[in-house]
Design a protein around this motif. Structure first.
Motif, PDB file in Angstrom:
ATOM      1  N   ILE B 182       0.847  -1.198   0.000  1.00 63.26           N
ATOM      2  CA  ILE B 182       0.000   0.000   0.000  1.00 63.26           C
ATOM      3  C   ILE B 182       0.891   1.259   0.000  1.00 63.26           C
ATOM      4  O   ILE B 182       0.650   2.217  -0.746  1.00 63.26           O
ATOM      5  CB  ILE B 182      -0.916   0.020   1.251  1.00 63.26           C
ATOM      6  CG1 ILE B 182      -1.773  -1.252   1.326  1.00 63.26           C
ATOM      7  CG2 ILE B 182      -1.775   1.283   1.294  1.00 63.26           C
ATOM      8  CD1 ILE B 182      -2.923  -1.315   0.389  1.00 63.26           C
ATOM      9  N   GLU B 183       1.929   1.220   0.829  1.00 62.40           N
ATOM     10  CA  GLU B 183       2.834   2.379   0.898  1.00 62.40           C
ATOM     11  C   GLU B 183       3.545   2.629  -0.428  1.00 62.40           C
ATOM     12  O   GLU B 183       3.705   3.769  -0.855  1.00 62.40           O
ATOM     13  CB  GLU B 183       3.903   2.168   1.984  1.00 62.40           C
ATOM     14  CG  GLU B 183       3.409   2.496   3.380  1.00 62.40           C
ATOM     15  CD  GLU B 183       4.266   1.834   4.458  1.00 62.40           C
ATOM     16  OE1 GLU B 183       5.477   1.612   4.227  1.00 62.40           O
ATOM     17  OE2 GLU B 183       3.711   1.514   5.527  1.00 62.40           O
ATOM     18  N   GLY B 184       3.981   1.540  -1.066  1.00 62.38           N
ATOM     19  CA  GLY B 184       4.648   1.677  -2.362  1.00 62.38           C
ATOM     20  C   GLY B 184       3.718   2.328  -3.374  1.00 62.38           C
ATOM     21  O   GLY B 184       4.112   3.234  -4.125  1.00 62.38           O
ATOM     22  N   ALA B 185       2.460   1.877  -3.393  1.00 67.02           N
ATOM     23  CA  ALA B 185       1.484   2.444  -4.326  1.00 67.02           C
ATOM     24  C   ALA B 185       1.197   3.903  -3.975  1.00 67.02           C
ATOM     25  O   ALA B 185       1.058   4.765  -4.853  1.00 67.02           O
ATOM     26  CB  ALA B 185       0.200   1.621  -4.300  1.00 67.02           C
ATOM     27  N   SER B 238      -9.894  -1.703 -14.895  1.00 71.02           N
ATOM     28  CA  SER B 238     -10.361  -0.431 -14.356  1.00 71.02           C
ATOM     29  C   SER B 238      -9.921  -0.304 -12.902  1.00 71.02           C
ATOM     30  O   SER B 238      -9.924  -1.264 -12.137  1.00 71.02           O
ATOM     31  CB  SER B 238     -11.872  -0.308 -14.542  1.00 71.02           C
ATOM     32  OG  SER B 238     -12.546  -0.498 -13.333  1.00 71.02           O
ATOM     33  N   HIS B 239      -9.496   0.888 -12.540  1.00 71.06           N
ATOM     34  CA  HIS B 239      -8.930   1.148 -11.221  1.00 71.06           C
ATOM     35  C   HIS B 239      -9.953   0.921 -10.117  1.00 71.06           C
ATOM     36  O   HIS B 239     -11.032   1.487 -10.124  1.00 71.06           O
ATOM     37  CB  HIS B 239      -8.429   2.598 -11.168  1.00 71.06           C
ATOM     38  CG  HIS B 239      -7.781   2.930  -9.851  1.00 71.06           C
ATOM     39  ND1 HIS B 239      -6.520   2.498  -9.530  1.00 71.06           N
ATOM     40  CD2 HIS B 239      -8.217   3.631  -8.787  1.00 71.06           C
ATOM     41  CE1 HIS B 239      -6.209   2.928  -8.321  1.00 71.06           C
ATOM     42  NE2 HIS B 239      -7.224   3.616  -7.835  1.00 71.06           N
ATOM     43  N   ASN B 240      -9.582   0.073  -9.155  1.00 70.47           N
ATOM     44  CA  ASN B 240     -10.448  -0.176  -8.014  1.00 70.47           C
ATOM     45  C   ASN B 240      -9.581  -0.672  -6.872  1.00 70.47           C
ATOM     46  O   ASN B 240      -8.890  -1.670  -7.023  1.00 70.47           O
ATOM     47  CB  ASN B 240     -11.512  -1.218  -8.374  1.00 70.47           C
ATOM     48  CG  ASN B 240     -12.839  -0.847  -7.756  1.00 70.47           C
ATOM     49  OD1 ASN B 240     -12.869  -0.304  -6.650  1.00 70.47           O
ATOM     50  ND2 ASN B 240     -13.927  -1.097  -8.457  1.00 70.47           N
ATOM     51  N   PRO B 241      -9.575   0.010  -5.740  1.00 69.92           N
ATOM     52  CA  PRO B 241      -8.637  -0.364  -4.672  1.00 69.92           C
ATOM     53  C   PRO B 241      -8.974  -1.671  -3.982  1.00 69.92           C
ATOM     54  O   PRO B 241      -8.085  -2.392  -3.561  1.00 69.92           O
ATOM     55  CB  PRO B 241      -8.747   0.804  -3.678  1.00 69.92           C
ATOM     56  CG  PRO B 241      -9.402   1.909  -4.427  1.00 69.92           C
ATOM     57  CD  PRO B 241     -10.287   1.256  -5.437  1.00 69.92           C
ATOM     58  N   ASN B 242     -10.262  -1.973  -3.857  1.00 72.92           N
ATOM     59  CA  ASN B 242     -10.633  -3.113  -3.021  1.00 72.92           C
ATOM     60  C   ASN B 242     -11.506  -4.090  -3.787  1.00 72.92           C
ATOM     61  O   ASN B 242     -12.497  -3.720  -4.415  1.00 72.92           O
ATOM     62  CB  ASN B 242     -11.339  -2.611  -1.749  1.00 72.92           C
ATOM     63  CG  ASN B 242     -11.488  -3.696  -0.715  1.00 72.92           C
ATOM     64  OD1 ASN B 242     -12.183  -4.685  -0.928  1.00 72.92           O
ATOM     65  ND2 ASN B 242     -10.814  -3.528   0.409  1.00 72.92           N
ATOM     66  N   PHE B 243     -11.130  -5.337  -3.686  1.00 69.85           N
ATOM     67  CA  PHE B 243     -11.828  -6.438  -4.342  1.00 69.85           C
ATOM     68  C   PHE B 243     -13.304  -6.484  -3.966  1.00 69.85           C
ATOM     69  O   PHE B 243     -14.168  -6.798  -4.788  1.00 69.85           O
ATOM     70  CB  PHE B 243     -11.133  -7.730  -3.901  1.00 69.85           C
ATOM     71  CG  PHE B 243     -11.899  -8.973  -4.175  1.00 69.85           C
ATOM     72  CD1 PHE B 243     -12.031  -9.447  -5.467  1.00 69.85           C
ATOM     73  CD2 PHE B 243     -12.465  -9.689  -3.135  1.00 69.85           C
ATOM     74  CE1 PHE B 243     -12.721 -10.618  -5.716  1.00 69.85           C
ATOM     75  CE2 PHE B 243     -13.154 -10.860  -3.381  1.00 69.85           C
ATOM     76  CZ  PHE B 243     -13.287 -11.318  -4.676  1.00 69.85           C
ATOM     77  N   ASP B 293      -5.501   5.881   2.265  1.00 69.76           N
ATOM     78  CA  ASP B 293      -4.728   5.628   1.051  1.00 69.76           C
ATOM     79  C   ASP B 293      -5.447   4.716   0.076  1.00 69.76           C
ATOM     80  O   ASP B 293      -4.837   4.169  -0.817  1.00 69.76           O
ATOM     81  CB  ASP B 293      -3.369   4.979   1.379  1.00 69.76           C
ATOM     82  CG  ASP B 293      -2.646   5.697   2.489  1.00 69.76           C
ATOM     83  OD1 ASP B 293      -2.686   6.934   2.491  1.00 69.76           O
ATOM     84  OD2 ASP B 293      -2.057   5.021   3.336  1.00 69.76           O
ATOM     85  N   LYS B 294      -6.732   4.526   0.265  1.00 72.81           N
ATOM     86  CA  LYS B 294      -7.380   3.502  -0.522  1.00 72.81           C
ATOM     87  C   LYS B 294      -7.365   3.805  -2.017  1.00 72.81           C
ATOM     88  O   LYS B 294      -7.303   2.904  -2.830  1.00 72.81           O
ATOM     89  CB  LYS B 294      -8.809   3.270  -0.045  1.00 72.81           C
ATOM     90  CG  LYS B 294      -9.788   4.378  -0.379  1.00 72.81           C
ATOM     91  CD  LYS B 294     -11.205   3.917  -0.099  1.00 72.81           C
ATOM     92  CE  LYS B 294     -12.212   5.041  -0.055  1.00 72.81           C
ATOM     93  NZ  LYS B 294     -12.182   6.031  -1.135  1.00 72.81           N
ATOM     94  N   ASP B 295      -7.392   5.076  -2.358  1.00 74.77           N
ATOM     95  CA  ASP B 295      -7.486   5.384  -3.775  1.00 74.77           C
ATOM     96  C   ASP B 295      -6.224   5.071  -4.551  1.00 74.77           C
ATOM     97  O   ASP B 295      -6.242   4.990  -5.775  1.00 74.77           O
ATOM     98  CB  ASP B 295      -7.852   6.861  -3.958  1.00 74.77           C
ATOM     99  CG  ASP B 295      -9.323   7.091  -3.658  1.00 74.77           C
ATOM    100  OD1 ASP B 295     -10.071   6.090  -3.662  1.00 74.77           O
ATOM    101  OD2 ASP B 295      -9.704   8.241  -3.416  1.00 74.77           O
ATOM    102  N   CYS B 296      -5.123   4.894  -3.839  1.00 75.97           N
ATOM    103  CA  CYS B 296      -3.842   4.637  -4.506  1.00 75.97           C
ATOM    104  C   CYS B 296      -3.703   3.186  -4.933  1.00 75.97           C
ATOM    105  O   CYS B 296      -2.918   2.871  -5.809  1.00 75.97           O
ATOM    106  CB  CYS B 296      -2.687   4.944  -3.571  1.00 75.97           C
ATOM    107  SG  CYS B 296      -2.862   6.523  -2.777  1.00 75.97           S
ATOM    108  N   TYR B 297      -4.415   2.298  -4.279  1.00 74.82           N
ATOM    109  CA  TYR B 297      -4.175   0.879  -4.498  1.00 74.82           C
ATOM    110  C   TYR B 297      -5.063   0.341  -5.625  1.00 74.82           C
ATOM    111  O   TYR B 297      -6.047   0.966  -6.024  1.00 74.82           O
ATOM    112  CB  TYR B 297      -4.394   0.114  -3.189  1.00 74.82           C
ATOM    113  CG  TYR B 297      -3.801  -1.266  -3.237  1.00 74.82           C
ATOM    114  CD1 TYR B 297      -2.431  -1.428  -3.318  1.00 74.82           C
ATOM    115  CD2 TYR B 297      -4.610  -2.388  -3.242  1.00 74.82           C
ATOM    116  CE1 TYR B 297      -1.880  -2.695  -3.403  1.00 74.82           C
ATOM    117  CE2 TYR B 297      -4.069  -3.651  -3.324  1.00 74.82           C
ATOM    118  CZ  TYR B 297      -2.701  -3.801  -3.412  1.00 74.82           C
ATOM    119  OH  TYR B 297      -2.168  -5.056  -3.501  1.00 74.82           O
TER     120      TYR B 297
END
Lengths: 337, 337
Positions: B182-185, B238-243, B293-297
């Motif tokens: 998560i931090e890397g993203a 498509s970008h989506n942080p959480n499954f 930080d959810k939007d980054c992942y």
């Protein structure tokens, strides 16, 4: 050409060994190595390894001939090559570097069926001496930032040769796992003005719940947060960041080879007794060369028997499930004789 | 009582499973599980598992009886227990916490000899649906910060039962490996104002060197810095942080079960063809619940066949040596049919 590649998310480097590329059929054929066959590390087969970079000999035989008690040779199939300059380049979001490094094999004894647990104590001392001489020598190469010393014992631990040997790999970068450990020790030091390992040693010697054995210069413990059953650490009692350096300091004295060899052999013998010659990995945890933060770290040896399998949960989280509490492991180890 | 312990240097938590403690003799006896014996996960043996928490049934049979196509049950030997409050305490330099969590088993099919590669597509969709329903449900428990969904296929990958199944573990903390990703993203996002995974997908689809397959909603690739031979990632385009979350968003539409099931089965079939039913770990990489930080992942699936052994070098450095370049792996996988 072997190539280092960086994971753009984790920031972790990986060695892509294009030189010894393995195809699907290399994996699907049953991997069975003939035991008892020809061994390139045995005495008399000196011409079957690359020329030695270090050897201990009691007689006046020339290099690469019989009569040695220990040899260090370059790995015939190195993960990284010694030749060339470091070359770094990007490719869009990705980063790569060529695979410059050194990969050496320490042949611990001429005798195929010995081990660090059965060698005379002087032989174990020699192994530690060779590790140290090679680390000091590789450190002179300014391309390298870190040398890892490790031993894979047994097929399940990744050993591909049965003959007792260890390995050194010199790397052009400080690996992430090493950097994390240094950072952890530095953070603690910055907060407490004390070394975290010194604190651990003090607490373990007081509580005695996880101590396996000790002598004047070293202590062995089952660490509080053991990731694996029967994981064992050997720690020098006196603070010293680097295995190879710092022992010229008059306050720290000379390197305690005898104490280190004694406790290492003691621990390996106990493991053999308790777990019947288990496969294991032995790693010297050491500080990198550029001596940033060096005073915070405390070199030590970690030995992890390979008894459990790493599965999806551990891969996905780096969160280990250890079915043997270290207090119980320490008790079995203490009582082994 | 199972206990979580924190490594004082690495800051990594470990589960010390005192409840199912293993003694030395448990490791030294040859581990051979009888194949073809009684299977508690097969249809008709519903009374041999804890009561189901979710099941898909086409008929009107009552819970915990026959007639299901998928069941989710608590693990009979859980790594963490659902009961109790979180209790955190120190002991000198050390930190511990009691082992609160949830550990569930997804029984993917009533049929013992099926697999995700051979099930009808609808069956794979159901497995993904069950993962998602359980993650959403476990998220309601405020003690949990993260749920990992994973599958160990084959004994070498850590599976202890042959019957097709996956697992979910809900944890009271965010594991270090997950936090690092998560931090890397997040670091990348802060620097570029773009998602690193979206950038990777764009570059891979342009270069086509490491793409294995794609459909409208997903792409599968051999990642640039593959740690293991034939490592495969499946990424939603498509970008989506959480499954499990975020698909209620009208811009993102409903969860693309069909595309996910299709590409997952496609990848597993290709692996079976190229590597002859290899053992593997499958892990859903997902963002933690507290939506920092959810939007980054960018959630995705990572599949790593277990073809090589992890040895001392990898343990000591987290630096992997991969003998199969991902470009070659992708080519073998693309051509498999």
């Amino acid at each position: 050409m072997t190539e280092l590649r960086k994971d753009p998310v984790l920031g972790r480097w990986v060695i892509i060994a294009t030189e010894r590329s393995r195809r699907p059929s290399d994996f699907t054929q049953e991997e069975r190595r003939p035991l008892g066959g020809f061994c390139p590390l045995c005495e008399g087969n000196e011409d079957r390894t690359p020329p030695e970079v270090l050897a201990f000999r009691d007689n006046s035989n020339p290099p690469n001939s019989r009569g040695w008690s220990l040899r260090v040779v370059p790995n015939k199939f190195p993960a990284l090559r010694i030749e060339g300059d470091l070359d770094r380049e990007g490719d869009g979001v990705y980063d790569r570097m060529n695979g410059v490094g050194a990969h050496e094999v320490v042949i611990e004894t001429p005798l195929h069926h010995e081990s660090l647990a059965t060698l005379p104590l002087k032989g174990v001392e020699n192994v530690l001496r060779a590790y140290r001489e090679r680390v000091i020598d590789l450190r002179r190469d300014s391309r390298f930032q870190f040398v890892i010393v490790f031993k894979n014992h047994g097929v399940a631990a990744g050993a591909s040769l049965e003959h007792p040997h260890s390995q050194l790999i010199a790397l052009p970068i400080v690996p992430k796992r090493v950097a994390e450990e240094i950072e952890g020790a530095r953070d603690y030091f910055q907060y407490k003005d004390r070394c975290v390992f010194c604190d651990v040693i003090r607490q373990e010697l007081q509580q005695r719940k996880r101590v396996i054995s000790e002598n004047e210069t070293f202590v062995s413990i089952a660490p509080f947060a053991s990731s694996f059953p029967f994981e064992t650490w050997i720690l020098p009692k006196s603070h010293n960041p680097n295995f190879a350096l710092g022992y010229v300091d008059p306050f720290r004295g000379p390197f305690p080879y005898e104490g280190a060899a004694q406790i290492l052999q003691d621990v390996l013998r106990r493991l053999d007794l308790v777990l019947k010659d288990p496969p294991y990995n032995l790693i010297i945890h050491n500080s990198p060369f550029p001596s940033r933060d060096k005073d915070c770290y405390h070199w030590h040896i970690e030995i992890t028997p390979k008894l459990t399998k790493m599965a999806g949960f551990e891969w996905g989280t780096a969160f280990f499930i250890n079915p043997t509490p270290p207090e119980e492991a320490a008790e079995y180890m203490r009582e082994a004789r």
